[in-house]
Design an enzyme around this catalytic site. Structure first.
Site, mmCIF file in Angstrom:
data_model
loop_
_atom_site.group_PDB
_atom_site.id
_atom_site.type_symbol
_atom_site.label_atom_id
_atom_site.label_comp_id
_atom_site.label_asym_id
_atom_site.label_seq_id
_atom_site.Cartn_x
_atom_site.Cartn_y
_atom_site.Cartn_z
ATOM 1 N N GLY A 77 -30.706 32.179 -41.280
ATOM 2 C CA GLY A 77 -30.066 33.026 -40.284
ATOM 3 C C GLY A 77 -29.155 32.266 -39.339
ATOM 4 O O GLY A 77 -28.097 32.767 -38.937
ATOM 5 N N THR A 78 -29.541 31.053 -38.965
ATOM 6 C CA THR A 78 -28.722 30.264 -38.031
ATOM 7 C C THR A 78 -27.362 29.963 -38.639
ATOM 8 O O THR A 78 -26.320 30.136 -37.988
ATOM 9 C CB THR A 78 -29.443 28.962 -37.650
ATOM 10 O OG1 THR A 78 -30.589 29.280 -36.848
ATOM 11 C CG2 THR A 78 -28.523 28.036 -36.859
ATOM 12 N N ASN A 157 -35.364 39.330 -30.893
ATOM 13 C CA ASN A 157 -36.434 38.516 -31.462
ATOM 14 C C ASN A 157 -37.562 38.226 -30.479
ATOM 15 O O ASN A 157 -38.663 37.867 -30.880
ATOM 16 C CB ASN A 157 -35.865 37.185 -31.983
ATOM 17 C CG ASN A 157 -35.081 36.451 -30.929
ATOM 18 O OD1 ASN A 157 -34.070 36.940 -30.440
ATOM 19 N ND2 ASN A 157 -35.530 35.264 -30.560
ATOM 20 N N GLN A 185 -34.243 39.941 -37.415
ATOM 21 C CA GLN A 185 -35.584 40.474 -37.175
ATOM 22 C C GLN A 185 -35.738 41.916 -37.624
ATOM 23 O O GLN A 185 -36.833 42.474 -37.528
ATOM 24 C CB GLN A 185 -35.932 40.366 -35.681
ATOM 25 C CG GLN A 185 -36.156 38.958 -35.194
ATOM 26 C CD GLN A 185 -37.374 38.286 -35.792
ATOM 27 O OE1 GLN A 185 -38.217 38.932 -36.415
ATOM 28 N NE2 GLN A 185 -37.490 36.983 -35.613
ATOM 29 N N ALA A 206 -34.269 35.388 -45.474
ATOM 30 C CA ALA A 206 -35.379 35.804 -46.333
ATOM 31 C C ALA A 206 -36.747 35.516 -45.729
ATOM 32 O O ALA A 206 -37.692 36.283 -45.925
ATOM 33 C CB ALA A 206 -35.265 35.117 -47.695
ATOM 34 N N HIS A 207 -36.882 34.423 -44.993
ATOM 35 C CA HIS A 207 -38.228 34.016 -44.565
ATOM 36 C C HIS A 207 -38.797 34.867 -43.446
ATOM 37 O O HIS A 207 -39.962 34.714 -43.080
ATOM 38 C CB HIS A 207 -38.258 32.526 -44.192
ATOM 39 C CG HIS A 207 -37.657 32.185 -42.875
ATOM 40 N ND1 HIS A 207 -38.404 31.965 -41.744
ATOM 41 C CD2 HIS A 207 -36.366 32.003 -42.508
ATOM 42 C CE1 HIS A 207 -37.610 31.658 -40.733
ATOM 43 N NE2 HIS A 207 -36.372 31.682 -41.166
ATOM 44 N N THR A 243 -23.970 24.328 -54.177
ATOM 45 C CA THR A 243 -24.666 24.889 -55.332
ATOM 46 C C THR A 243 -25.667 25.956 -54.904
ATOM 47 O O THR A 243 -26.552 25.689 -54.082
ATOM 48 C CB THR A 243 -25.397 23.781 -56.099
ATOM 49 O OG1 THR A 243 -24.460 22.787 -56.498
ATOM 50 C CG2 THR A 243 -26.107 24.335 -57.319
ATOM 51 N N CYS A 331 -36.726 28.900 -32.294
ATOM 52 C CA CYS A 331 -35.652 27.906 -32.245
ATOM 53 C C CYS A 331 -35.497 27.282 -30.864
ATOM 54 O O CYS A 331 -34.725 26.343 -30.684
ATOM 55 C CB CYS A 331 -34.330 28.535 -32.688
ATOM 56 S SG CYS A 331 -34.332 28.993 -34.426
#
Length: 391
Positions: A77-78, A157, A185, A206-207, A243, A331
């Site tokens: 996300g960052t 968040n 979020q 994703a996390h 990649t 963060c």
């Protein structure tokens, strides 16, 4: 020893078993580099591109027409947030050098805005009310001046407060200004329809939705101009060279598919956990204030202000009792400074100083919530007794 209770799912969520299994299968398949031109590379490319298209559709994007929406995979996300802001800043629409945002953004937006300011940009921050919500009408007068972009998060968040991004996007579009939203979020917690929302760029990762760490994405409306921030490859139309990882892409898609298959049940479960948690805490410790209680919130997020307590002392005591929570954004969790989000909301100092964030997930149980409440109230009672003895 008591079993650990993890109530910091806004920081990260554990991968679901179907995600692990899908990624394991992708790893066992031994996909080659998707950028390679040989048959093995083309096979990997099909996996990545098929998943990319499915993710766009799951988020309400348009994959048809001459200018279909695009999805750029990032490391999280960052990076997606940074690519949105600096990518727009480096595109032709960035000529005005003026960003409109808020004071309640995630550090990856707030720090990017500070960096743009160091580069000579003008930063305008929309005010929020005591519930942490932006008034859409505050944007209209700011857009009377030339602006390069607007960036307002979809769901906060720290407090869980939902922002009126759709209304803000309507105003930005009418003014011809591209709008970005940080939906990190929200995706995987509430339904998100990119086209209905009306924004030009949307970040997620994703996390936060039971997918793998190490992959996020930026969803762009087809015609949105964006300047690359990394160089050295032609992957993803040169907008984010490097990649692509087929297993990570598969993991992200699987996590989203799991959410879409169970979204109604998940949302109901999360809201039940949050409401039960808040009701029991406030009943056992009446001085606790539920931040943003009077506005629409994310179903999995609870920010509690333990008035009369020091948040850092309370956090450490809870950690000793095997209850994981947070003093704010993960963060910025190493900072002892007051939360910029709560400061922007104009909350009293005693609320800001005693604020902790608790966040729940699909696999959190009611029994865990009840046990967490028991431990939290026990810690509060112990700290109160210690303070009384010191006096």
């Amino acid at each position: 020893m008591d079993q650990p209770i993890y109530l910091d799912h806004n920081a990260t969520t554990p991968m679901l078993l179907p995600v692990v299994e899908a990624m394991s299968e992708a790893m066992r398949a031994g996909y080659a580099n998707p950028a390679s031109q040989h048959g093995a590379g083309r096979r990997a490319r099909r996996v990545v591109e098929d998943a990319r298209e499915q993710i766009i559709r799951l988020l309400g994007g348009d994959t048809s027409g001459r200018q279909p929406d695009r999805l750029i995979f990032t490391s999280g996300g960052t990076e997606a947030n940074n690519l949105a802001l600096f990518g727009l800043a480096g595109s032709p629409v960035g000529a005005a050098k003026r960003l409109v945002t808020t004071g309640i953004e995630h550090p990856s937006i707030a720090a990017a805005a500070d960096e743009l300011a160091r580069r000579g940009w003008q930063i305008e921050r929309l005010p929020v009310d005591r519930s942490g919500v932006v008034d859409p009408q505050s944007l209209a007068p700011l857009l009377e001046q030339p602006s390069s972009m607007v960036s307002v998060m979809l769901g906060n968040n720290e407090t869980g407060a939902i922002q009126p991004v759709g209304e803000l996007a309507t105003l930005a579009t009418a003014a011809g200004v591209p709008m970005h939203t940080d939906a990190v979020q929200v995706v995987g917690k509430l339904a998100v329809d990119f086209r209905t929302l009306g924004v030009d760029l949307l970040s997620f990762t994703a996390h936060k939705l039971h997918g793998p760490l190490g992959i996020g994405a930026l969803l762009l409306r087809g015609e949105t101009p964006l300047a690359p921030q990394l160089f050295g490859g032609f992957q993803q139309a040169g907008l984010r060279p490097g990649t692509e990882s087929a297993p990570l892409v598969v993991g992200m898609l699987t996590a989203l598919e799991c959410w879409h298959a169970e979204q109604a049940a998940r949302r109901e479960h999360l809201a039940k956990l949050r409401d039960r948690f808040e009701q029991q805490i406030t009943a056992g410790c009446p001085q606790v204030v539920v931040v943003s209680k009077d506005t629409e919130r994310l179903p999995h997020t609870s920010n509690l202000a333990f008035v009369g307590f020091d948040r850092q002392a309370l956090f450490l005591a809870l950690d000793m009792e095997q209850v994981a929570c947070s003093t704010g954004s993960a963060c910025a969790s190493g900072s002892s400074e007051p939360s910029p989000v709560l400061l922007s909301m104009g909350l009293p100092e005693e609320q800001i100083g005693g604020s902790l964030r608790f966040s729940f997930a699909t696999e959190t149980t009611l029994a865990e919530v009840d046990e967490a409440v028991r431990r939290i109230l026990l810690v509060c009672k112990r700290l109160e007794q210690q303070n009384t003895l010191r006096k």
